[in-house]
Design a protein around this motif. Structure first.
Motif, PDB file in Angstrom:
ATOM      1  N   VAL A   1     -19.981  -7.535  -6.972  1.00  0.00           N
ATOM      2  CA  VAL A   1     -19.212  -6.364  -7.390  1.00  0.00           C
ATOM      3  C   VAL A   1     -18.077  -6.109  -6.402  1.00  0.00           C
ATOM      4  O   VAL A   1     -16.934  -5.830  -6.793  1.00  0.00           O
ATOM      5  CB  VAL A   1     -20.117  -5.122  -7.520  1.00  0.00           C
ATOM      6  CG1 VAL A   1     -19.313  -3.894  -7.879  1.00  0.00           C
ATOM      7  CG2 VAL A   1     -21.219  -5.366  -8.525  1.00  0.00           C
ATOM      8  N   ILE A   2     -18.386  -6.229  -5.116  1.00  0.00           N
ATOM      9  CA  ILE A   2     -17.365  -6.014  -4.089  1.00  0.00           C
ATOM     10  C   ILE A   2     -16.252  -7.048  -4.203  1.00  0.00           C
ATOM     11  O   ILE A   2     -15.067  -6.709  -4.141  1.00  0.00           O
ATOM     12  CB  ILE A   2     -18.007  -6.032  -2.682  1.00  0.00           C
ATOM     13  CG1 ILE A   2     -18.879  -4.792  -2.502  1.00  0.00           C
ATOM     14  CG2 ILE A   2     -16.955  -6.116  -1.597  1.00  0.00           C
ATOM     15  CD1 ILE A   2     -19.732  -4.813  -1.251  1.00  0.00           C
ATOM     16  N   ILE A   3     -16.620  -8.295  -4.391  1.00  0.00           N
ATOM     17  CA  ILE A   3     -15.605  -9.351  -4.534  1.00  0.00           C
ATOM     18  C   ILE A   3     -14.777  -9.127  -5.795  1.00  0.00           C
ATOM     19  O   ILE A   3     -13.549  -9.251  -5.776  1.00  0.00           O
ATOM     20  CB  ILE A   3     -16.272 -10.742  -4.538  1.00  0.00           C
ATOM     21  CG1 ILE A   3     -16.839 -11.049  -3.155  1.00  0.00           C
ATOM     22  CG2 ILE A   3     -15.285 -11.820  -4.967  1.00  0.00           C
ATOM     23  CD1 ILE A   3     -17.706 -12.289  -3.093  1.00  0.00           C
ATOM     24  N   GLY A   4     -15.423  -8.759  -6.894  1.00  0.00           N
ATOM     25  CA  GLY A   4     -14.699  -8.493  -8.136  1.00  0.00           C
ATOM     26  C   GLY A   4     -13.731  -7.323  -8.000  1.00  0.00           C
ATOM     27  O   GLY A   4     -12.584  -7.387  -8.456  1.00  0.00           O
TER      28      GLY A   4
ATOM     29  N   GLY B   1       0.791  -1.227   0.000  1.00  0.00           N
ATOM     30  CA  GLY B   1       0.000   0.000   0.000  1.00  0.00           C
ATOM     31  C   GLY B   1       0.818   1.269   0.000  1.00  0.00           C
ATOM     32  O   GLY B   1       0.260   2.362   0.139  1.00  0.00           O
ATOM     33  N   CYS B   2       2.136   1.152  -0.148  1.00  0.00           N
ATOM     34  CA  CYS B   2       2.977   2.349  -0.144  1.00  0.00           C
ATOM     35  C   CYS B   2       2.565   3.296  -1.274  1.00  0.00           C
ATOM     36  O   CYS B   2       2.382   2.879  -2.406  1.00  0.00           O
ATOM     37  CB  CYS B   2       4.447   1.982  -0.294  1.00  0.00           C
ATOM     38  SG  CYS B   2       5.264   1.673   1.277  1.00  0.00           S
ATOM     39  N   GLY B   3       2.417   4.547  -0.912  1.00  0.00           N
ATOM     40  CA  GLY B   3       2.033   5.562  -1.885  1.00  0.00           C
ATOM     41  C   GLY B   3       0.563   5.909  -1.865  1.00  0.00           C
ATOM     42  O   GLY B   3       0.130   6.826  -2.567  1.00  0.00           O
ATOM     43  N   THR B   4      -0.225   5.208  -1.039  1.00  0.00           N
ATOM     44  CA  THR B   4      -1.667   5.452  -1.022  1.00  0.00           C
ATOM     45  C   THR B   4      -1.997   6.855  -0.534  1.00  0.00           C
ATOM     46  O   THR B   4      -2.811   7.557  -1.147  1.00  0.00           O
ATOM     47  CB  THR B   4      -2.379   4.414  -0.133  1.00  0.00           C
ATOM     48  OG1 THR B   4      -2.013   3.109  -0.562  1.00  0.00           O
ATOM     49  CG2 THR B   4      -3.881   4.564  -0.213  1.00  0.00           C
ATOM     50  N   GLN B   5      -1.380   7.275   0.562  1.00  0.00           N
ATOM     51  CA  GLN B   5      -1.680   8.603   1.113  1.00  0.00           C
ATOM     52  C   GLN B   5      -1.267   9.709   0.153  1.00  0.00           C
ATOM     53  O   GLN B   5      -2.032  10.649  -0.090  1.00  0.00           O
ATOM     54  CB  GLN B   5      -0.942   8.803   2.434  1.00  0.00           C
ATOM     55  CG  GLN B   5      -1.430   7.924   3.558  1.00  0.00           C
ATOM     56  CD  GLN B   5      -0.639   8.180   4.808  1.00  0.00           C
ATOM     57  OE1 GLN B   5      -0.976   9.103   5.546  1.00  0.00           O
ATOM     58  NE2 GLN B   5       0.404   7.407   5.031  1.00  0.00           N
ATOM     59  N   ARG B   6      -0.082   9.603  -0.395  1.00  0.00           N
ATOM     60  CA  ARG B   6       0.379  10.631  -1.333  1.00  0.00           C
ATOM     61  C   ARG B   6      -0.471  10.630  -2.600  1.00  0.00           C
ATOM     62  O   ARG B   6      -0.761  11.676  -3.166  1.00  0.00           O
ATOM     63  CB  ARG B   6       1.850  10.405  -1.657  1.00  0.00           C
ATOM     64  CG  ARG B   6       2.751  10.815  -0.533  1.00  0.00           C
ATOM     65  CD  ARG B   6       4.221  10.608  -0.907  1.00  0.00           C
ATOM     66  NE  ARG B   6       5.081  11.019   0.164  1.00  0.00           N
ATOM     67  CZ  ARG B   6       5.338  10.300   1.261  1.00  0.00           C
ATOM     68  NH1 ARG B   6       4.766   9.130   1.407  1.00  0.00           N
ATOM     69  NH2 ARG B   6       6.142  10.742   2.202  1.00  0.00           N
TER      70      ARG B   6
ATOM     71  N   ALA C   1      -6.456  -6.313  -5.596  1.00  0.00           N
ATOM     72  CA  ALA C   1      -5.337  -7.138  -5.142  1.00  0.00           C
ATOM     73  C   ALA C   1      -4.368  -7.431  -6.284  1.00  0.00           C
ATOM     74  O   ALA C   1      -3.146  -7.374  -6.103  1.00  0.00           O
ATOM     75  CB  ALA C   1      -5.861  -8.445  -4.542  1.00  0.00           C
ATOM     76  N   VAL C   2      -4.900  -7.729  -7.452  1.00  0.00           N
ATOM     77  CA  VAL C   2      -4.041  -8.018  -8.603  1.00  0.00           C
ATOM     78  C   VAL C   2      -3.226  -6.784  -9.000  1.00  0.00           C
ATOM     79  O   VAL C   2      -2.013  -6.866  -9.227  1.00  0.00           O
ATOM     80  CB  VAL C   2      -4.881  -8.541  -9.798  1.00  0.00           C
ATOM     81  CG1 VAL C   2      -4.072  -8.572 -11.077  1.00  0.00           C
ATOM     82  CG2 VAL C   2      -5.436  -9.916  -9.485  1.00  0.00           C
ATOM     83  N   ILE C   3      -3.885  -5.629  -9.059  1.00  0.00           N
ATOM     84  CA  ILE C   3      -3.171  -4.392  -9.416  1.00  0.00           C
ATOM     85  C   ILE C   3      -2.094  -4.080  -8.387  1.00  0.00           C
ATOM     86  O   ILE C   3      -0.966  -3.705  -8.735  1.00  0.00           O
ATOM     87  CB  ILE C   3      -4.152  -3.217  -9.563  1.00  0.00           C
ATOM     88  CG1 ILE C   3      -5.048  -3.434 -10.773  1.00  0.00           C
ATOM     89  CG2 ILE C   3      -3.405  -1.894  -9.694  1.00  0.00           C
ATOM     90  CD1 ILE C   3      -6.187  -2.445 -10.879  1.00  0.00           C
ATOM     91  N   MET C   4      -2.414  -4.248  -7.112  1.00  0.00           N
ATOM     92  CA  MET C   4      -1.438  -3.976  -6.052  1.00  0.00           C
ATOM     93  C   MET C   4      -0.248  -4.929  -6.128  1.00  0.00           C
ATOM     94  O   MET C   4       0.906  -4.508  -5.974  1.00  0.00           O
ATOM     95  CB  MET C   4      -2.110  -4.054  -4.682  1.00  0.00           C
ATOM     96  CG  MET C   4      -3.041  -2.895  -4.414  1.00  0.00           C
ATOM     97  SD  MET C   4      -4.019  -3.080  -2.921  1.00  0.00           S
ATOM     98  CE  MET C   4      -2.771  -2.777  -1.684  1.00  0.00           C
ATOM     99  N   LEU C   5      -0.505  -6.208  -6.372  1.00  0.00           N
ATOM    100  CA  LEU C   5       0.579  -7.182  -6.476  1.00  0.00           C
ATOM    101  C   LEU C   5       1.471  -6.913  -7.678  1.00  0.00           C
ATOM    102  O   LEU C   5       2.701  -6.942  -7.574  1.00  0.00           O
ATOM    103  CB  LEU C   5       0.019  -8.604  -6.547  1.00  0.00           C
ATOM    104  CG  LEU C   5      -0.477  -9.196  -5.252  1.00  0.00           C
ATOM    105  CD1 LEU C   5      -1.222 -10.505  -5.527  1.00  0.00           C
ATOM    106  CD2 LEU C   5       0.687  -9.441  -4.312  1.00  0.00           C
TER     107      LEU C   5
END
Length: 92
Positions: free
Chosen positions: A69-72, A20-25, A78-82
């Motif tokens: 929709v929430i699960i999707g 999650g690094c960069g989320t706040q910025r 998760a995929v984008i973050m990984l």
């Protein structure tokens, strides 16, 4: 505003960015209107915001079922973050 942001404990303790690094910025860049900069800082920012909007709708609007929709969105997030995490690890 950066002086009020929480530090990444994973980065401080181990020297490696977390997922999650960069989320706040990235969120601050979105508030300022820098959409490209926000995406470059944290690529999952737009799907994360969409996830939280749909999650809020799920709690507010009980007449509809938002579970799929929430699960999707959670899986997409998760995929984008990984992918972005491993991209950062290999290219920095």
């Amino acid at each position: 505003m950066e002086e009020y942001m929480l530090p990444c404990m994973n980065k401080k303790l181990f020297g490696i960015e977390c997922f999650g690094c960069g989320t706040q910025r990235s969120l601050m860049l979105l508030v300022k209107g820098d959409f490209v900069g926000a995406f470059n800082m944290f690529p999952a920012i737009f799907t994360t915001l969409l996830f939280f909007i749909v999650l809020a709708l799920h709690f507010i609007d009980k007449s509809r079922n938002y579970q799929k929709v929430i699960i999707g969105l959670a899986i997409t997030n998760a995929v984008i973050m990984l992918v972005s995490y491993f991209y950062r690890l290999t290219n920095y």
